[in-house]
Design an enzyme around this catalytic site. Structure first.
Site, PDB file in Angstrom:
ATOM      1  N   SER A 158     -54.630 -21.609  15.199  1.00  0.00           N
ATOM      2  CA  SER A 158     -55.234 -20.633  14.213  1.00  0.00           C
ATOM      3  C   SER A 158     -54.098 -20.326  13.184  1.00  0.00           C
ATOM      4  CB  SER A 158     -55.884 -19.356  14.874  1.00  0.00           C
ATOM      5  OG  SER A 158     -56.825 -19.731  15.546  1.00  0.00           O
ATOM      6  N   ASP A 165     -50.667 -27.252  20.630  1.00  0.00           N
ATOM      7  CA  ASP A 165     -51.861 -26.633  20.748  1.00  0.00           C
ATOM      8  C   ASP A 165     -52.916 -27.146  19.934  1.00  0.00           C
ATOM      9  OD1 ASP A 165     -53.680 -24.560  21.842  1.00  0.00           O
ATOM     10  OD2 ASP A 165     -53.078 -23.247  20.127  1.00  0.00           O
ATOM     11  N   GLU A 208     -63.513 -19.917  21.814  1.00  0.00           N
ATOM     12  CA  GLU A 208     -63.428 -19.725  20.269  1.00  0.00           C
ATOM     13  C   GLU A 208     -64.548 -20.443  19.789  1.00  0.00           C
ATOM     14  OE1 GLU A 208     -59.845 -21.825  18.457  1.00  0.00           O
ATOM     15  OE2 GLU A 208     -59.305 -21.009  20.271  1.00  0.00           O
ATOM     16  N   ASP A 217     -60.163 -22.376  24.510  1.00  0.00           N
ATOM     17  CA  ASP A 217     -60.070 -22.814  23.320  1.00  0.00           C
ATOM     18  C   ASP A 217     -61.646 -22.961  22.900  1.00  0.00           C
ATOM     19  OD1 ASP A 217     -57.280 -23.144  23.002  1.00  0.00           O
ATOM     20  OD2 ASP A 217     -57.252 -25.095  23.453  1.00  0.00           O
ATOM     21  N   GLY A 228     -53.496 -20.533  25.742  1.00  0.00           N
ATOM     22  CA  GLY A 228     -53.432 -22.185  25.376  1.00  0.00           C
ATOM     23  C   GLY A 228     -52.241 -22.638  24.331  1.00  0.00           C
ATOM     24  N   LYS A 261     -59.518 -28.123  18.347  1.00  0.00           N
ATOM     25  CA  LYS A 261     -59.421 -27.367  17.596  1.00  0.00           C
ATOM     26  C   LYS A 261     -57.849 -27.274  17.160  1.00  0.00           C
ATOM     27  CE  LYS A 261     -57.066 -24.395  19.133  1.00  0.00           C
ATOM     28  NZ  LYS A 261     -56.615 -23.297  19.864  1.00  0.00           N
ATOM     29  N   ASP A 287     -57.466 -18.401  28.112  1.00  0.00           N
ATOM     30  CA  ASP A 287     -57.695 -19.179  26.872  1.00  0.00           C
ATOM     31  C   ASP A 287     -58.329 -20.476  26.739  1.00  0.00           C
ATOM     32  OD1 ASP A 287     -57.773 -19.821  23.931  1.00  0.00           O
ATOM     33  OD2 ASP A 287     -55.607 -19.819  23.892  1.00  0.00           O
TER      34      ASP A 287
END
Length: 270
Positions: A100, A35, A91, A64, A24, A97, A62
């Site tokens: 991370s 992102d 996730e 998210d 992602g 989001k 990915d």
């Protein structure tokens, strides 16, 4: 190996990787956005479709957070499966989001909400071979090992096929601690972006099933493109830059241009 478009996916396969992570972060960056769910899921799946067409190895996407609630998550997963990917990773953070590795504000979803997503996605899949990976962000959010384990257990019970345990520490201590406590309940997936100095053999010995090199092709491309653009702009010339670049012949070979001639001969029976 991470990929973010058809070309990077093809290179990953040609260079020997047995599976591809449709990142992602990397796909968003290649689209020119951040992102933080700035790209729509249909935009990202358009990129994934090109990657599927360009390769023959399994691709894990990915996904998210699933872009909303259980319904958007299951629609995303169903569409990804129809495109031909091998699996999707979701996730347990709230939508939208943030990556991370950016900042310290990472709000986790309620366990009940995330397990509902898992069950909805598993109910909607068509093939028993399709894989749903549940990504645990408790260590990223500073919630500690006990909560990470509790969440992983809940996601296992909800039907997840694998657990992706994520960390941004510079060493692998908390990842290895998780592995010891987790045992072999489900396959474990990691992405050692920040703790890359730990030998892969240690992860294998700890029971990790898959290691994702999560953003490295994209970062290599950014570095190379910026360097070449800077040099050409400064020199107003490509003289002496060509030696640093892939030749056109290499590009044509990578993309199998010769197959067109072979197909034409077969078509016309020449």
């Amino acid at each position: 190996m991470e990929a973010h478009d058809g070309l990077s996916a093809r290179i990953a396969e040609v260079e020997g990787f047995q599976a591809i992570w449709a990142s992602g972060l990397s796909m968003s960056t290649a689209l020119g956005v951040r992102d933080s769910d700035e790209a729509s899921w249909s935009q990202l799946l358009g990129v994934v479709e090109a990657m599927v067409e360009a390769t023959t190895v399994p691709i894990v996407v990915d996904g998210d957070t699933g872009y909303g609630n259980f319904n958007t998550a299951r629609r995303f997963v169903a569409k990804a499966e129809r495109l031909g990917v091998a699996g999707v990773c979701l996730e347990d953070k709230i939508f939208p989001k943030m990556n991370s590795f950016v900042g310290d504000s990472h709000t986790l979803a309620e366990v009940s909400d995330f397990t509902a997503k898992i069950r909805a996605c598993k109910d909607s899949q068509r093939s028993s071979d399709f894989v749903l990976v549940a990504r645990v962000e408790a260590l990223i959010a500073g919630r500690g090992l006990p909560e990470a384990l509790d969440r992983a257990h809940a996601y296992h019970e909800a039907g997840a096929d694998a657990i992706f345990i994520h960390s941004r520490r510079s060493d692998a201590t908390e990842i290895l601690d998780f592995c010891r406590e987790w045992g072999e309940r489900l396959p474990l997936v990691i992405a050692p972006t920040t703790y890359a100095s730990t030998p892969s053999s240690e992860f294998q010995a700890a029971g990790v099933s898959a290691v994702i090199w999560a953003n490295h092709s994209m970062r290599a491309a950014v570095s190379a493109m910026r360097r070449v653009c800077r040099e050409i702009f400064a020199k107003q010339s490509v003289h002496r830059t060509e030696s640093e670049l892939a030749s056109l012949a290499e590009v044509f070979e990578l993309m199998e241009y010769s197959e067109i001639d072979e197909a034409e001969r077969r078509a016309y029976r020449v």
